[in-house]
Design a protein around this motif. Structure first.
Motif, PDB file in Angstrom:
ATOM      1  N   ILE A  79      21.216   9.838 -22.810  1.00  0.00           N
ATOM      2  CA  ILE A  79      21.053  11.262 -23.076  1.00  0.00           C
ATOM      3  C   ILE A  79      21.320  12.020 -21.779  1.00  0.00           C
ATOM      4  CG2 ILE A  79      19.428  13.089 -23.724  1.00  0.00           C
ATOM      5  CD1 ILE A  79      17.943  11.021 -25.410  1.00  0.00           C
ATOM      6  N   LYS A  80      22.089  13.083 -21.873  1.00  0.00           N
ATOM      7  CA  LYS A  80      22.342  13.916 -20.696  1.00  0.00           C
ATOM      8  C   LYS A  80      21.801  15.311 -20.951  1.00  0.00           C
ATOM      9  CE  LYS A  80      25.823  15.594 -17.444  1.00  0.00           C
ATOM     10  NZ  LYS A  80      27.238  15.552 -17.008  1.00  0.00           N
ATOM     11  N   VAL A  81      21.144  15.870 -19.922  1.00  0.00           N
ATOM     12  CA  VAL A  81      20.610  17.228 -19.980  1.00  0.00           C
ATOM     13  C   VAL A  81      21.128  17.980 -18.756  1.00  0.00           C
ATOM     14  CG1 VAL A  81      18.546  18.666 -20.081  1.00  0.00           C
ATOM     15  CG2 VAL A  81      18.516  16.380 -21.109  1.00  0.00           C
ATOM     16  N   ALA A  82      21.542  19.221 -18.951  1.00  0.00           N
ATOM     17  CA  ALA A  82      22.003  20.043 -17.835  1.00  0.00           C
ATOM     18  C   ALA A  82      21.516  21.470 -18.025  1.00  0.00           C
ATOM     19  CB  ALA A  82      23.526  20.016 -17.727  1.00  0.00           C
ATOM     20  N   ALA A 101      10.409  22.312 -21.645  1.00  0.00           N
ATOM     21  CA  ALA A 101      10.904  21.174 -20.869  1.00  0.00           C
ATOM     22  C   ALA A 101      10.729  19.852 -21.595  1.00  0.00           C
ATOM     23  CB  ALA A 101      10.190  21.116 -19.514  1.00  0.00           C
ATOM     24  N   ARG A 102      10.251  19.875 -22.842  1.00  0.00           N
ATOM     25  CA  ARG A 102      10.014  18.644 -23.600  1.00  0.00           C
ATOM     26  C   ARG A 102      11.154  18.396 -24.595  1.00  0.00           C
ATOM     27  NH1 ARG A 102       4.563  16.774 -23.593  1.00  0.00           N
ATOM     28  NH2 ARG A 102       3.812  17.062 -21.456  1.00  0.00           N
ATOM     29  N   LEU A 103      11.781  17.243 -24.452  1.00  0.00           N
ATOM     30  CA  LEU A 103      12.891  16.849 -25.316  1.00  0.00           C
ATOM     31  C   LEU A 103      12.466  15.636 -26.142  1.00  0.00           C
ATOM     32  CD1 LEU A 103      15.962  17.197 -26.042  1.00  0.00           C
ATOM     33  CD2 LEU A 103      16.422  15.528 -24.230  1.00  0.00           C
ATOM     34  N   VAL A 114       9.371  11.166 -26.342  1.00  0.00           N
ATOM     35  CA  VAL A 114       9.310  12.531 -25.827  1.00  0.00           C
ATOM     36  C   VAL A 114       9.493  12.467 -24.314  1.00  0.00           C
ATOM     37  CG1 VAL A 114       7.937  14.626 -25.617  1.00  0.00           C
ATOM     38  CG2 VAL A 114       7.746  13.218 -27.680  1.00  0.00           C
ATOM     39  N   TRP A 115      10.460  13.245 -23.821  1.00  0.00           N
ATOM     40  CA  TRP A 115      10.787  13.261 -22.405  1.00  0.00           C
ATOM     41  C   TRP A 115      10.451  14.620 -21.806  1.00  0.00           C
ATOM     42  CZ3 TRP A 115      12.750   8.567 -20.775  1.00  0.00           C
ATOM     43  CH2 TRP A 115      13.269   7.733 -21.769  1.00  0.00           C
ATOM     44  N   GLU A 116       9.869  14.594 -20.624  1.00  0.00           N
ATOM     45  CA  GLU A 116       9.678  15.831 -19.866  1.00  0.00           C
ATOM     46  C   GLU A 116      10.830  15.932 -18.870  1.00  0.00           C
ATOM     47  OE1 GLU A 116       6.456  18.038 -16.923  1.00  0.00           O
ATOM     48  OE2 GLU A 116       5.832  16.359 -18.185  1.00  0.00           O
ATOM     49  N   ILE A 117      11.608  17.002 -18.997  1.00  0.00           N
ATOM     50  CA  ILE A 117      12.792  17.178 -18.165  1.00  0.00           C
ATOM     51  C   ILE A 117      12.446  18.066 -16.984  1.00  0.00           C
ATOM     52  CG2 ILE A 117      15.204  17.866 -18.123  1.00  0.00           C
ATOM     53  CD1 ILE A 117      14.587  15.539 -20.004  1.00  0.00           C
ATOM     54  N   LYS A 118      12.602  17.525 -15.797  1.00  0.00           N
ATOM     55  CA  LYS A 118      12.361  18.291 -14.583  1.00  0.00           C
ATOM     56  C   LYS A 118      13.694  18.518 -13.868  1.00  0.00           C
ATOM     57  CE  LYS A 118       7.766  16.234 -14.046  1.00  0.00           C
ATOM     58  NZ  LYS A 118       6.841  15.499 -13.147  1.00  0.00           N
ATOM     59  N   THR A 119      13.660  19.240 -12.768  1.00  0.00           N
ATOM     60  CA  THR A 119      14.879  19.476 -12.001  1.00  0.00           C
ATOM     61  C   THR A 119      15.389  18.164 -11.433  1.00  0.00           C
ATOM     62  OG1 THR A 119      14.159  21.702 -11.431  1.00  0.00           O
ATOM     63  CG2 THR A 119      15.911  20.753 -10.088  1.00  0.00           C
ATOM     64  N   LYS A 120      16.511  17.718 -11.957  1.00  0.00           N
ATOM     65  CA  LYS A 120      17.164  16.475 -11.525  1.00  0.00           C
ATOM     66  C   LYS A 120      16.284  15.245 -11.730  1.00  0.00           C
ATOM     67  CE  LYS A 120      20.162  18.693  -8.122  1.00  0.00           C
ATOM     68  NZ  LYS A 120      20.646  18.692  -6.725  1.00  0.00           N
ATOM     69  N   ALA A 121      15.323  15.325 -12.645  1.00  0.00           N
ATOM     70  CA  ALA A 121      14.452  14.172 -12.906  1.00  0.00           C
ATOM     71  C   ALA A 121      13.933  14.255 -14.335  1.00  0.00           C
ATOM     72  CB  ALA A 121      13.284  14.143 -11.919  1.00  0.00           C
ATOM     73  N   HIS A 122      13.401  13.118 -14.826  1.00  0.00           N
ATOM     74  CA  HIS A 122      12.830  13.085 -16.164  1.00  0.00           C
ATOM     75  C   HIS A 122      11.673  12.093 -16.187  1.00  0.00           C
ATOM     76  CE1 HIS A 122      15.678   9.692 -16.155  1.00  0.00           C
ATOM     77  NE2 HIS A 122      14.833   9.119 -16.998  1.00  0.00           N
TER      78      HIS A 122
END
Length: 363
Positions: free
Chosen positions: A44-47, A81-83, A94-102
């Motif tokens: 999975i990619k997030v931007a 921020a939750r994917l 459930v992933w927490e997406i942070k700046t350049k981190a997860h």
């Protein structure tokens, strides 16, 4: 009838991934600051997306996010921020997406077989999940505990589902052509769900639905190419729009603009009020037909192109004096009834979605 909004004629396309990656799903977060894509290699990619500079920043890649392909990809409505991703082996993460981190914050095995759809309620309280065996499961998203989940066996498979603005009614479009509304109640953490209305819309399966909050309408697409507008309060079909080119796969709406993804044709954007096609998205025909408006700007459209690339279409930048940005649509974004463009309007012959007079190539 006239076109009720203006639409750009020229666009640039931004690729979310290098050419060798292929995607199957796309999802914007609630305010359109992030976009996620599920790739065919199970990553999975997030931007982050900057709509002013028209570029992606701070990419995050979750390698080997699941052991099986991702079938559902959605963001939590209440926590941006939750994917959430659900794979074909029924694993929910459930992933927490942070700046350049997860960070993985939750993982559980669902009882469903072959998950197909999932939708958070607007207040983030509930998560509804449907599978290919006509099962519906309702979870409290704060705990995601299967022990308190509600399970229902539907009379037919769910083609698509959505929530009303108050998060009290779950709307299901079924493959038997009916539309069913379920009331969800919570009394002292005891959840209940009951069928309150059922409407037979079509003899064709319902493949995609959208609730338009500000208009209190439901837009339902049938496999036979009909697009039906339903008044939720009266629960009657107020308009039937025909002559769609092909069987729709899914629809997305930022009223009055409707993006329709087809099985065998390019994505097309229509004016649901004026009834006219305003744009055709080139090279968007493929097995993974999918198009999603940016939550605030209809001039920005994410889609998976014919080769499987995750792509974002943005209005082409103009040289010269700076232009004012389009006005964002309301947070729910699916029915703000914007005023008509100040430019000239065009008249069409009927209120149906009809093809322009010029001949188009057959796909």
């Amino acid at each position: 009838m006239t076109i009720t909004f203006s639409y750009p004629r020229e666009f640039d396309t931004l690729s979310l991934d290098p050419p060798h990656f292929r995607s199957s799903l796309l999802a914007w977060d609630a305010d359109g600051t992030r976009i996620a894509c599920a790739r065919t290699d199970k990553s999975i990619k997030v931007a982050k997306f900057d709509h002013i500079r028209q570029k992606f920043d701070d990419p995050v890649v979750i390698t080997a996010a699941h052991e099986s392909p991702v079938a559902v990809l959605i963001w939590e409505c209440s926590r941006n921020a939750r994917l959430t991703a659900i794979s074909t082996d029924c694993t929910l993460k459930v992933w927490e997406i942070k700046t350049k981190a997860h960070k993985l914050v939750r993982s559980l095995k669902l009882a469903n077989t072959a998950p197909k759809l999932a939708k958070y309620s607007p207040d983030g309280r509930y998560l509804a999940i449907a599978d290919k065996e006509a099962n519906l499961i309702l979870l409290d998203s704060s705990t995601l505990q299967l022990s308190t989940a509600i399970s229902i066996k539907m009379s037919s498979q769910i083609g698509d589902m959505d929530w009303d603005a108050d998060s009290e009614t779950l709307i299901c479009g079924l493959t038997d052509g009916s539309l069913q509304l379920y009331r969800v109640q919570n009394n002292n953490n005891l959840h209940a769900i009951e069928l309150i209305q059922s409407l037979h819309l079509s003899d064709s399966p319902i493949v995609s639905i959208k609730y338009i909050a500000d208009r209190n309408q439901i837009l339902a697409a049938g496999l036979d190419g009909q697009l039906l507008v339903v008044d939720v309060q009266l629960l009657i079909c107020t308009k039937s729009l025909y002559n769609l080119d092909d069987a729709p796969v899914c629809i997305d709406i930022l009223a009055p603009a409707v993006a329709i993804s087809y099985q065998n044709n390019n994505v097309r954007i229509f004016d649901m009020d004026g009834g006219e096609e305003v744009h055709e998205v080139k090279n968007s025909k493929g097995d993974n037909a999918l198009a999603k408006f940016h939550p605030q700007f209809r001039e920005i459209l994410a889609y998976i192109d014919g080769s499987g690339k995750a792509t974002v279409m943005v209005a082409k930048k103009r040289t010269g004096p700076a232009r004012a940005l389009p006005r964002p649509v309301s947070s729910r974004g699916r029915g703000s009834g914007l005023s008509a463009s100040s430019g000239p309007s065009r008249t069409i012959r009927s209120d149906r979605f009809e093809r322009p007079n010029a001949k188009r190539p057959k796909y």
